[in-house]
Design a protein around this motif. Structure first.
Motif, PDB file in Angstrom:
ATOM      1  N   CYS A 173      12.018 -16.713  -4.662  1.00 50.02           N
ATOM      2  CA  CYS A 173      12.826 -15.488  -4.662  1.00 50.02           C
ATOM      3  C   CYS A 173      13.155 -14.989  -6.068  1.00 50.02           C
ATOM      4  CB  CYS A 173      14.094 -15.667  -3.826  1.00 50.02           C
ATOM      5  SG  CYS A 173      15.186 -16.924  -4.469  1.00 50.02           S
ATOM      6  N   MET A 174      13.196 -15.917  -7.060  1.00 49.02           N
ATOM      7  CA  MET A 174      13.516 -15.496  -8.417  1.00 49.02           C
ATOM      8  C   MET A 174      12.279 -15.355  -9.296  1.00 49.02           C
ATOM      9  SD  MET A 174      16.718 -15.103  -8.189  1.00 49.02           S
ATOM     10  CE  MET A 174      17.160 -14.801  -9.902  1.00 49.02           C
ATOM     11  N   GLU A 175      11.103 -15.656  -8.738  1.00 49.86           N
ATOM     12  CA  GLU A 175       9.860 -15.632  -9.538  1.00 49.86           C
ATOM     13  C   GLU A 175       9.362 -14.196  -9.686  1.00 49.86           C
ATOM     14  OE1 GLU A 175       9.846 -19.626 -10.157  1.00 49.86           O
ATOM     15  OE2 GLU A 175       8.205 -18.330 -10.838  1.00 49.86           O
ATOM     16  N   GLN A 176       8.722 -13.940 -10.827  1.00 48.24           N
ATOM     17  CA  GLN A 176       8.030 -12.668 -11.004  1.00 48.24           C
ATOM     18  C   GLN A 176       6.614 -12.826 -10.469  1.00 48.24           C
ATOM     19  OE1 GLN A 176       9.128  -9.710 -11.955  1.00 48.24           O
ATOM     20  NE2 GLN A 176      11.176 -10.641 -12.002  1.00 48.24           N
ATOM     21  N   ILE A 177       6.259 -12.044  -9.464  1.00 46.52           N
ATOM     22  CA  ILE A 177       4.938 -12.208  -8.819  1.00 46.52           C
ATOM     23  C   ILE A 177       4.109 -10.967  -9.092  1.00 46.52           C
ATOM     24  CG2 ILE A 177       3.775 -12.534  -6.596  1.00 46.52           C
ATOM     25  CD1 ILE A 177       6.453 -13.775  -5.593  1.00 46.52           C
ATOM     26  N   ASP A 178       2.949 -11.170  -9.674  1.00 47.53           N
ATOM     27  CA  ASP A 178       2.048 -10.046  -9.937  1.00 47.53           C
ATOM     28  C   ASP A 178       1.133  -9.859  -8.750  1.00 47.53           C
ATOM     29  OD1 ASP A 178       1.872 -11.160 -13.320  1.00 47.53           O
ATOM     30  OD2 ASP A 178       3.026  -9.469 -12.510  1.00 47.53           O
ATOM     31  N   ILE A 179       1.061  -8.633  -8.242  1.00 46.29           N
ATOM     32  CA  ILE A 179       0.133  -8.360  -7.134  1.00 46.29           C
ATOM     33  C   ILE A 179      -0.722  -7.154  -7.502  1.00 46.29           C
ATOM     34  CG2 ILE A 179       1.581  -9.332  -5.286  1.00 46.29           C
ATOM     35  CD1 ILE A 179       2.520  -6.486  -4.691  1.00 46.29           C
ATOM     36  N   PRO A 180      -1.934  -7.128  -6.987  1.00 48.12           N
ATOM     37  CA  PRO A 180      -2.818  -5.995  -7.306  1.00 48.12           C
ATOM     38  C   PRO A 180      -2.278  -4.693  -6.735  1.00 48.12           C
ATOM     39  CG  PRO A 180      -4.007  -7.810  -6.237  1.00 48.12           C
ATOM     40  CD  PRO A 180      -2.566  -8.117  -6.106  1.00 48.12           C
ATOM     41  N   ALA A 181      -2.738  -3.571  -7.284  1.00 49.15           N
ATOM     42  CA  ALA A 181      -2.350  -2.255  -6.781  1.00 49.15           C
ATOM     43  C   ALA A 181      -2.795  -2.128  -5.331  1.00 49.15           C
ATOM     44  CB  ALA A 181      -2.996  -1.165  -7.626  1.00 49.15           C
ATOM     45  N   GLY A 182      -1.956  -1.507  -4.527  1.00 48.82           N
ATOM     46  CA  GLY A 182      -2.299  -1.321  -3.115  1.00 48.82           C
ATOM     47  C   GLY A 182      -1.921  -2.493  -2.240  1.00 48.82           C
ATOM     48  N   PHE A 183      -1.380  -3.535  -2.841  1.00 42.76           N
ATOM     49  CA  PHE A 183      -0.955  -4.698  -2.067  1.00 42.76           C
ATOM     50  C   PHE A 183       0.567  -4.698  -1.931  1.00 42.76           C
ATOM     51  CE2 PHE A 183      -4.411  -7.930  -1.446  1.00 42.76           C
ATOM     52  CZ  PHE A 183      -5.474  -7.081  -1.776  1.00 42.76           C
ATOM     53  N   LEU A 184       1.033  -5.301  -0.855  1.00 47.95           N
ATOM     54  CA  LEU A 184       2.470  -5.465  -0.642  1.00 47.95           C
ATOM     55  C   LEU A 184       2.783  -6.924  -0.408  1.00 47.95           C
ATOM     56  CD1 LEU A 184       3.293  -2.555   1.846  1.00 47.95           C
ATOM     57  CD2 LEU A 184       3.799  -2.632  -0.581  1.00 47.95           C
ATOM     58  N   LEU A 185       4.006  -7.308  -0.777  1.00 45.56           N
ATOM     59  CA  LEU A 185       4.458  -8.661  -0.452  1.00 45.56           C
ATOM     60  C   LEU A 185       5.038  -8.637   0.954  1.00 45.56           C
ATOM     61  CD1 LEU A 185       6.247  -9.807  -3.739  1.00 45.56           C
ATOM     62  CD2 LEU A 185       4.018 -10.509  -2.887  1.00 45.56           C
ATOM     63  N   VAL A 186       4.554  -9.550   1.805  1.00 48.22           N
ATOM     64  CA  VAL A 186       5.081  -9.638   3.167  1.00 48.22           C
ATOM     65  C   VAL A 186       5.452 -11.080   3.467  1.00 48.22           C
ATOM     66  CG1 VAL A 186       3.779  -7.660   4.024  1.00 48.22           C
ATOM     67  CG2 VAL A 186       2.771  -9.918   4.168  1.00 48.22           C
ATOM     68  N   GLY A 187       6.272 -11.244   4.501  1.00 50.41           N
ATOM     69  CA  GLY A 187       6.726 -12.573   4.899  1.00 50.41           C
ATOM     70  C   GLY A 187       6.005 -13.019   6.155  1.00 50.41           C
ATOM     71  N   ALA A 188       5.413 -14.214   6.114  1.00 54.67           N
ATOM     72  CA  ALA A 188       4.754 -14.778   7.296  1.00 54.67           C
ATOM     73  C   ALA A 188       5.641 -15.870   7.865  1.00 54.67           C
ATOM     74  CB  ALA A 188       3.385 -15.332   6.917  1.00 54.67           C
ATOM     75  N   LYS A 189       5.524 -16.117   9.169  1.00 59.69           N
ATOM     76  CA  LYS A 189       6.326 -17.142   9.819  1.00 59.69           C
ATOM     77  C   LYS A 189       5.417 -18.270  10.308  1.00 59.69           C
ATOM     78  CE  LYS A 189       9.974 -17.145  10.129  1.00 59.69           C
ATOM     79  NZ  LYS A 189      11.054 -16.739  11.023  1.00 59.69           N
TER      80      LYS A 189
END
Length: 1802
Positions: free
Chosen positions: A133-149
């Motif tokens: 939760c406190m990490e800086q995460i680099d993601i490519p353009a057009g991507f979103l961070l989502v939560g999986a269960k």
């Protein structure tokens, strides 16, 4: 357990466990009792569940549940899928049968050596949100961070990066098939299949991996940079109602701050979507608040949620997930309280769209935001959720979190709801001891949360099915349940119920039966009136039937009664208080007219009713808004309905407001509690089109800012306007007056009968009460509720009510066998309704109102009842109307004809537009609409059927509104002539009726007289004076019945249905309980000795025998539902109805569940303060926005008032009267009372032969100086002073004066004048022009000068504002004030006046006319207020921009003489300084302007008079006058030629006869006062007497004249003086210096003096004041020979003192060369020597002759100077003195008494 629709729990075992748990917890406060779930489900011998055991266990439990729930039938209320169903049933697409076993899925084994730990990827990197939760995460353009269960890790969210093209849009559509994602942990990219990706992140699935199942949430980063869980990913098209939080995208940008609070959400611990719970109070929250969350929507901020959503921040901060999906382990037992945002309650009826926070107590932040760590799962604490639970039960069970550890749910967990609603109710904030003291509690008395929950659960468990259903229904708002009913009717869900009611209770087909009856009857119908229901006539005859005699209808004429007048005055005084408040929000002096608009809710009848009242009141004509001819038509523009057309009409009104700044507009918002929705929330929620309109109008910026607009909100139920966020100050609330005693109401002939009286009437002990509950009907309802569990109870009640009324009609006309199948209540109402017209020769009857809130149900009821009525042939007997607020009344033509015939004088096109127009018409009104909107019903309304008003009306406003329909004024005259009020047979009754004067018992009038009579108000003219009830006739009646009260009045209405045209014996159908001997004996003795009521009143249109049948206004009979009846009947005493325990309004919530109770005797003011402290506006409330961080930032609108009073009490009349008296007051503010008194002593005047032409503008000094001075005083103010001796006075016949002895000081005559633009104003006047003149901050300067008159240097203080410093000369350092600038005689400036204006003022800091801006036409002028030292702060406060001359403290008790003396001394001193200053500049000394103006603070207007040219003898003498400015008067006088040769110039005092009188000389040489130009140079040696309190100006004028100086009065100008009731001349209340007791008799003037050194009571008053007062009243003692003897006046040397009206004073100056009256040959009757100086010598006195026995009075400063004076003046030669003739004023020696000696001429 959570929803008792779904069948009963195994109650015995559950209650036993619950009881044991409660007992244990109450016995031991320290130990947390064992959780009930463990006791119920987790027996110690029960083996733990193993994976292979799952299937059989599920099936067993499934069967058991199916069996259990099917006993009570399925209860699925919602046909549309709700949020949770959609979320969970997405998965069912690939499953064959939801109860079939899961399809096995073989997961590919992990590569050798890779990590298989849950929550980590195969590369061993942590994917858990908690860790990242406190990490800086680099993601490519057009991507979103989502939560999986992961099913194995339900308490955690795994972080993934997914290409957003493969995710759905806001509507659950347009997601590309397939998958593209990256691992955040190890950084591996390019996963093209979700199966492959799920393996990599160790989801360990047992079913086919699907992205829709396992990618659950968007992840968002908060403003603090914390990555947290965001909204759900919406994989399917949203099928639920659109949320009001439409602005929340389903795919938020990852940079969006999760702490942002969307509209409808909250980030402070309140959760949208839950109802507030108040279980701690013991009721289920007294309102729409309940722990059963079965109707509450899921509070998730995504577009599928029917609630507006909650804050993203709240969601994102929680790491624990919601209930997991089917067949997967789901709920961690380690978190005793899952975050509230994760509860997923399911609407049982329809998804609600609530926007308010439903929890009464804020949830602590720590509870919401704490990271819930995964806990190990203890074996054996697992509960299996069976398959098909939802299908079998119809609703989801709600598990309410209490305390302890939740069991571990396994299986179909999506079918249950786990809710923290209950536990959150008890999260009461920590209370300080002082708060507890306020509540009367100690900390030890507070139960623990656990114990409160246990007690609540026990209460809930004991609820039966009906109560739980009622609770569930009560949680819907009115709009919501009306939509639900509409939905049930539209979708045909009621078809089973409708078919049930197709048959009668006997089993016959109703329609066929009615058809059969129609055929039997043929063409004939039942006779419309004046005949039994068995009599039939043809339709044509029925239509043609007309009244045989003129009915005596009690049509209310518009009148203003005393209470309305009182309340109107209260409103007016509050408006004045706003104007006086000092915040300059309202300037009443600015306005000359009143205009208004009335805004009413959307009700056509209410619009017409308001129009009618406006027309009848004549207010439009009274306000000068319309002419008599046009007022009727134009009234419509003054009433506006809150509908879609309001915008244009309101814009027209606001244009009028802006274009007329001098008109005060009043916006009346009637029924202001209706529609409090804010404009913003209304537009977002796509609610009803009318919602939020009131907010748009009342709270718009233009209304708030318009300085000439008052907003008056009027409401019977103001509770929702009295919250913490209220826009109305509590001080601006005006409450209806409360009659606390019968005496208070004695002047009224009617008493108000409201909700309180209805509740209390239940204790009267009568068998036929006013408030009733139909028990039989309620039992039928309960049976039907069990049979039709899926329908709203109101639908069931309405269908049953229709059947009851239909069967009652049939039973009373054709099918007597149905009598036993109609409830007695319904049967008696219908019997009354259809028999009363039959017994009346005109067809008059009763009205029955049936309240059906749902429009569709109301239309159904109307159609059905109309059909039954028509087929039974009753269509001409009574009317059935639909009272729909949206439409006008529609009455059948033949009934309109009958109404017109009754009214007699109506026009041909008249139709009834209001319910009051239906007076006397036998009818059923089916009143529909969300709320009753304040419509007034006629007196003929007898029954209010509120049986449909049930559990959906559990707020105070909702319930009181409904019962308010029955509230009205009732006659005191309901008690008439004595009979025994017992259960009598008819014969006994008749017998008792005959014994008029039976004194044993009190007679109660048992027949209900026809209510539409003029008995009480029809002949209001005889009872009312000027529109206000007079007490003349009514009082006589009231005094005969001292015990008149509601109890006795109500007894008269106990009979079910009767009219007065037949004997009382016929009408006594029901019993009436005895009133009791006590009450009877207490009143009968008083009554029997007096004439009866019918003998007191002589009503027109009644013969002697009809007098007995007076139609008296009686209370209505109200039939309630069981729930409402139980609540209202519980009131035993006090002013508060029982409904006050409910939540006050659906749009507000309690601030805390722990709060003090309302006290039973609270008045409406105290209730307001209580609600302002303890309620808060909900989010959709219009006032919600009126709050800041601190309560101090909440703003009250300064020009907004609230008028509150019970329903139908007369508020409309009151505010119309308020408008009228407001206008009158504004006119009064533009008027001024000025003295209008003719000059006195006109016959004493010597007509001077020397005069100037009347056309001369200025006096010619040559002519003027030859005129003689008129010594007589002509000012009417001085009508009681001693006349000044002249030769003319000596010729006046003395007898004429004798009358005046009896003349007491009478009230001075005044007349009202309109103020003009040239008036002088007091401090209450404000306007744009003189704004700056009033408001600048001063800086003080001191100026000292020495006066020889005082014998010491006296320091005078000047207070000089910065803006006025240009009038003064300062030293070079600027610190010392040197002089006040004076102009030159030769100056000519049209924009200035030369003379400084001095105004002495005392006690008039508010009321003195010290604002000369308009009088001076705005030009620059020098105006100095002369004030006493102790009053200076007050004058400074009110007149900050005025120059002030502050008198030294030694003059604080001095009279007006001191002020004038000091003004003159200062002015002369300043003149010398200016002459010296200007002389250095080359100006001659005599060129400096020597005049000052001395003006009273009551001079208000100036006039110029001109004489008519007389062309012939026939013309009457006279002239004209016009108002002019003070500037023009001063400039004219200052332009007088050779002005420096005049000592004083003045004008005459105005009176109304000035113009009518014969023209007099343009200039007079006589006394002037009030407003003078004083030449301080010429009068240097003539002083005002600084000691004087009275007549100082007469004294000064006589001194000036005797010095040979000229006093000129300009007769072509006059000054008007305002009558000011406060301040002015200093008058002392003379009291003893040492008070012995407070109750001393007043001290008479003759006691103001005493013998020196005596024991006389010493007085606390200045010696000079005591002397002057004594002399005025001691004439007979001091100068007995002078009384009424004007030939022999009293000689006064160098002074004029008032020694009484009966005595003439001859003024003689001792100065050499002085001009004195000719007194040759005059014998004086007395000598008055007052503080005489060295000019008075023995020689002077020897010139005058005295009568024998003439009396002498010598007054001196002290005893020694008195003796010296006697010796110096050789008085003992001619005057005889005695020791006892020496006196002093009754002061102590500290107060320097004056001494005087009296003597007699030898």
């Amino acid at each position: 357990m959570g929803n008792s629709y779904a069948g009963q729990l195994k109650s015995a075992r559950f209650e036993e466990a619950l009881h044991n748990s409660i007992e244990a917890s109450l016995r031991c406060s320290s130990v947390v009792p064992r959780p009930i779930f463990s006791q119920l489900y987790l027996d110690p011998d029960q083996p733990p569940f193993l994976p292979e055991d799952v299937k059989p266990k599920v099936e067993e439990l499934d069967k058991e549940l199916v069996h259990r729930y099917s006993q009570n039938g399925n209860l699925d209320f919602s046909t549309n899928q709700t949020v949770n169903e959609m979320e969970d049933e997405e998965e069912d697409e690939d499953m064959s049968d939801s109860s079939s076993p899961p399809i096995p899925y073989s997961q590919k084994p992990a590569p050798e050596g890779s990590c298989t730990t849950d929550g980590f990827c195969q590369a061993g990197k942590d994917l858990r949100l908690v860790s990242l939760c406190m990490e800086q995460i680099d993601i490519p353009a057009g991507f979103l961070l989502v939560g999986a269960k992961s099913p194995n890790l339900p308490e955690h969210i795994l972080v993934c990066a997914v290409d957003k093209r493969f995710l759905p849009d806001d509507h659950g559509k347009n997601a590309l098939l397939g998958f593209s994602g990256n691992c955040i942990g190890c950084g591996e990219r390019g996963f093209r299949y979700f199966t492959e990706f799920s393996n990599h992140i160790n989801l360990k699935l047992t079913t086919q991996p699907k992205k829709q199942k396992h990618l659950k949430y968007y992840l968002v980063r908060s403003s603090q940079g914390v990555l947290s869980k965001g909204p759900l990913i919406c994989w399917k098209e949203c099928r639920s109602r659109q949320s009001s939080a439409a602005s929340l995208s389903a795919k938020p940008n990852s940079s969006v701050s999760p702490s942002t609070t969307p509209e409808g959400g909250s980030a402070n611990g309140y959760k949208s979507g839950f109802t507030q719970t108040d279980v701690a109070n013991g009721n289920a929250n007294g309102g729409r608040n309940n722990v059963l969350s079965s109707t509450v929507s899921r509070p998730m901020p995504h577009s599928t949620s029917p609630s507006p959503g909650c804050a993203a921040g709240d969601q994102a901060s929680m790491s624990s997930s919601g209930p997991p999906k089917k067949r997967h382990r789901g709920w961690s037992p380690g978190s005793p309280v899952p975050p509230p945002g994760l509860a997923a309650p399911v609407p049982t009826i329809r998804p609600s769209s609530r926007t308010e926070p439903l929890l009464s107590v804020p949830v602590p932040q720590s509870m919401l935001t704490g990271i819930l760590q995964p806990q190990p799962i203890p074996a054996g604490e697992t509960v299996i959720v069976p398959e098909n639970l939802l299908n079998n039960s119809g609703v989801r069970p709600v598990i309410l979190i209490g305390y302890g550890t939740l069991p571990y749910f396994y299986g179909n967990v999506g079918d249950i709801v786990v809710s923290p609603l209950l536990v959150n109710c008890y999260k009461i904030p920590q209370l300080e001891n002082k708060d507890l003291d306020l509540l009367g509690l100690t900390s030890s008395q507070l139960l623990s949360v656990e114990n409160m929950i246990l007690l609540t659960i026990q209460y809930l468990v004991q609820l039966g099915q009906y109560q739980s259903r009622a609770l569930a229904e009560s949680m819907l708002t009115t709009s919501e349940f009306l939509k639900e009913i509409s939905y049930e009717l539209i979708t045909g869900k009621v078809s089973f119920l409708a078919s049930h009611f197709k048959n009668t209770s006997l089993g016959d087909d109703l329609d066929k039966l009615l058809e059969k009856m129609l055929q039997q009857r043929g063409e004939s119908v039942i006779i419309p009136f004046n005949g039994d229901v068995s009599e039939c006539v043809s339709s044509q005859e029925a239509i043609a039937m007309v009244s045989t005699q003129e009915p005596d209808l009690d049509v209310d004429t518009f009148q203003i009664y005393q209470p309305q007048l009182t309340v109107a005055r209260k409103l007016l005084s509050q408006v004045c208080a706003i104007a006086d408040s000092g915040n300059q929000s309202l300037d009443l002096g600015h306005f000359s007219k009143v205009d208004f608009i009335v805004i009413v809710p959307r009700s056509e009848v209410l619009v017409q009713q308001t129009l009618q009242r406006i027309r009848q009141s004549g207010v439009l004509v009274d306000l000068g808004l319309e002419d008599n001819g046009t007022a009727y038509q134009r009234a419509e523009k003054y009433v506006v309905r809150l509908d879609n057309e309001i915008q244009t009409k309101f814009e027209v009104f606001m244009r009028r407001v802006k274009q007329n700044p001098y008109t005060l507009f009043v916006l009346v918002h009637d029924n202001a509690h209706v529609d409090l929705t804010s404009a913003i929330s209304s537009s977002l929620s796509h609610g009803e089109p009318s919602h939020g309109l009131a907010d748009r109008v009342i709270n718009c910026r233009e209304v708030l800012e318009a300085f000439n607009l008052l907003v008056l909100q009027v409401s019977s139920f103001p509770y929702a306007l009295q919250t913490q966020q209220s826009r109305i100050s509590s001080s601006n609330e005006v409450h209806w007056i409360q009659f606390d005693t019968v005496d208070d109401a004695a002047s009224e002939d009617k008493l108000y009968f409201g909700l309180n009286e209805y509740s209390k009437s239940l204790q009267w002990g009568v068998t036929s009460p006013l408030l009733r509950c139909d028990e039989t009907f309620e039992k039928m309802v309960n049976t039907l509720l069990e049979r039709y569990p899926r329908l709203h109870s109101m639908v069931i009640r309405c269908y049953l009510l229709i059947q009851q009324y239909s069967q009652a009609l049939m039973a009373l006309t054709t099918m007597a066998s149905l009598r036993d199948h109609s409830t007695p209540e319904t049967l008696s109402i219908m019997d009354d309704l259809i028999t009363s017209p039959g017994k009346d020769k005109n067809g008059c009857g009763h009205m029955l109102v049936i309240r059906v809130p749902s429009v569709q149900l109301a239309m159904l009821a109307k159609e059905r009842l109309q059909e039954v009525r028509d087929k039974l042939g009753l269509q001409y007997r009574f009317e059935i109307l639909l009272g729909n607020p949206a439409s006008e009344l529609t009455v059948a033509k033949h009934f309109v004809t009958r109404l017109k015939a009754w009214r007699g004088n109506e026009q041909d096109d008249w139709i009834p537009r209001t319910y009051q127009d239906l007076e006397g018409l036998p009818c059923i009104v089916i009143l529909t609409g969300k709320d009753p909107l304040g419509e007034t019903f006629p007196r003929s309304l007898k029954y209010c059927d509120l049986r449909l008003i049930d559990s959906s009306y559990l707020t105070r406003t909702a319930l009181e509104q409904e019962v308010g329909l029955a509230c009205c004024y009732v006659s005191k005259e309901a008690i008439r002539g004595p009979i025994v009020a017992l259960d009598l047979s008819e014969k006994e009754h008749e017998k008792a009726n005959g014994s008029e004067n039976d004194s044993d018992e009190l007679l109660i009038d048992l027949d209900r007289p026809q209510s539409n009579s003029s008995a009480v108000t029809g002949t209001s003219g005889s009872l009312a004076d000027n529109g206000v009830s007079s007490s003349s006739a009514a009082d006589k009646c009231q005094k005969q019945a001292p015990s008149l009260n509601f109890q006795t009045v109500a007894h008269s209405s106990v009979d079910e249905g009767t009219y007065p045209s037949f004997t009382a014996g016929e009408t006594l159908k029901q019993e009436c309980d005895s009133l009791g001997n006590q009450m009877a004996s207490s009143t009968t003795s008083k009554l029997s000795s007096l004439p009866s009521v019918s003998q007191t009143f002589r009503w027109p249109a009644h013969s002697a025998k009809d007098t007995k049948a007076l139609r008296v206004a009686l209370p209505r009979i109200v039939i309630l539902s069981k729930a409402a009846y139980c609540l209202l009947s519980s009131q035993k005493s006090g002013n508060l109805p029982s409904s006050s325990s409910l939540l006050p309004h659906a749009d507000v919530s309690w601030l805390s569940s722990l709060r003090p109770l309302l006290h039973k005797d609270m008045n409406s003011e105290e209730q307001s303060l209580y609600y302002r402290q303890w309620t808060t506006a909900r989010q959709h409330h219009a006032d919600f926005s009126n709050q800041g961080e601190a309560s101090g930032s909440r703003s009250f609108h300064p020009r907004r008032l609230l008028l509150t009073g019970p329903p139908q009490v007369g508020k409309t009349g009151s505010y119309l009267q308020f408008l009228r008296i407001l206008f009158r007051m504004l006119i009064r503010l533009l008027e001024v009372d000025v003295y209008d008194e003719e000059e006195i002593n006109a016959h004493h005047t010597e007509n001077s032969e020397i005069t100037q032409s009347s056309n001369d503008h200025w006096p010619d000094i040559e002519i003027f100086s030859k005129m003689s001075f008129d010594l007589s005083v002509h000012d009417p103010k001085y009508r009681t002073i001693s006349p000044v001796y002249t030769e003319q006075l000596s010729r006046v016949k003395q007898e004429a004066r004798k009358e005046t002895k009896s003349e007491e000081p009478k009230k001075r005559e005044t007349v009202s004048m309109m103020l003009t633009k040239y008036a002088a104003y007091n401090t209450f006047h404000h306007c744009e022009q003189c704004h700056q003149y009033m408001d600048l901050n001063p800086a003080a300067q001191a100026f000292t000068f020495s006066s020889s008159m005082l014998g010491e240097e006296v320091q005078l203080h000047f207070i000089i504002p910065k803006s006025k410093e240009n009038h003064f000369v300062f030293s070079k350092q600027g610190k010392h004030l040197e002089s006040m600038r004076l102009p030159l005689v030769s100056d000519k400036n049209l924009n200035a006046v030369k003379s400084p204006i001095f105004t002495p003022s005392s006690g008039r800091h508010e009321h003195g006319l010290l604002n000369l801006y308009h009088a001076m036409e705005g030009i620059s002028h020098l105006h100095l207020l002369v004030v006493k030292e102790y009053e200076m702060p007050l004058y400074r406060k009110y007149w900050p921009n005025h120059i002030m001359l502050v008198l030294p403290g030694m003059f604080n008790n001095a009279g007006v003489g001191a002020a004038r003396f000091l003004i003159k001394e200062l002015s002369y001193h300043n003149l010398e300084l200016e002459r010296n200053r200007l002389e250095e500049l080359g100006v001659k000394r005599q060129c400096v302007w020597p005049f000052i103006v001395v003006m009273d603070d009551s001079c208000v207007l100036w006039n110029m008079h001109s004489v008519h040219e007389q062309s012939s003898q026939s013309l009457e003498p006279g002239g004209s006058s016009k108002n002019v400015s003070l500037k023009s008067v001063l400039q004219h006088i200052e332009a007088t030629p050779k002005i420096v040769h005049y000592a004083i110039l003045g004008v005459q005092k105005w009176n109304s006869k000035l113009n009518a009188r014969k023209a007099k000389a343009p200039f007079s040489r006589c006394h002037v006062r009030d407003f003078i130009l004083l030449n301080i140079d010429l009068t240097q040696n003539v002083q005002y007497d600084l000691n004087r309190y009275f007549c100082e100006d007469v004294d000064f004028n006589l001194r000036t004249n005797s010095s040979g100086l000229l006093i000129c009065r300009f007769n072509n100008f006059s000054v008007m003086k305002k009558h000011i009731q406060v301040g002015g001349q200093k008058d002392f209340v003379v009291k003893p210096k040492i008070m012995v007791s407070d109750s001393l008799a007043p001290i008479l003037p003759l006691q103001y003096v005493c013998a020196p050194d005596s024991e006389h009571t010493l007085l606390a008053a200045p010696s000079q004041f005591l002397l002057e007062k004594f002399l005025q009243h001691a004439t007979y003692k001091l100068f007995p020979q002078a009384i009424h003897n004007f030939k022999n006046p009293v000689l006064a040397i160098d002074c004029y003192l008032n020694i009484g009206l009966e005595v003439a004073i001859c003024y003689i100056s001792s100065r050499p060369h002085s001009v004195n009256v000719n007194c040759e040959g005059v014998f004086f009757s007395g000598l008055l020597l007052y503080l005489c100086d060295s000019f008075v010598g023995a020689d002077l006195l020897k010139r005058f002759r005295f009568l024998k026995g003439a009396t002498l009075c010598v007054i001196c400063q002290d005893r020694s100077s008195l003796r010296q004076t006697i010796v110096r003046l050789e008085l003992e030669d001619e005057w005889q003195f005695r020791l006892r003739d020496e006196f002093q004023t009754a002061n102590s020696s500290d107060d320097k008494p004056l001494y005087f000696l009296t003597g007699r001429h030898i």
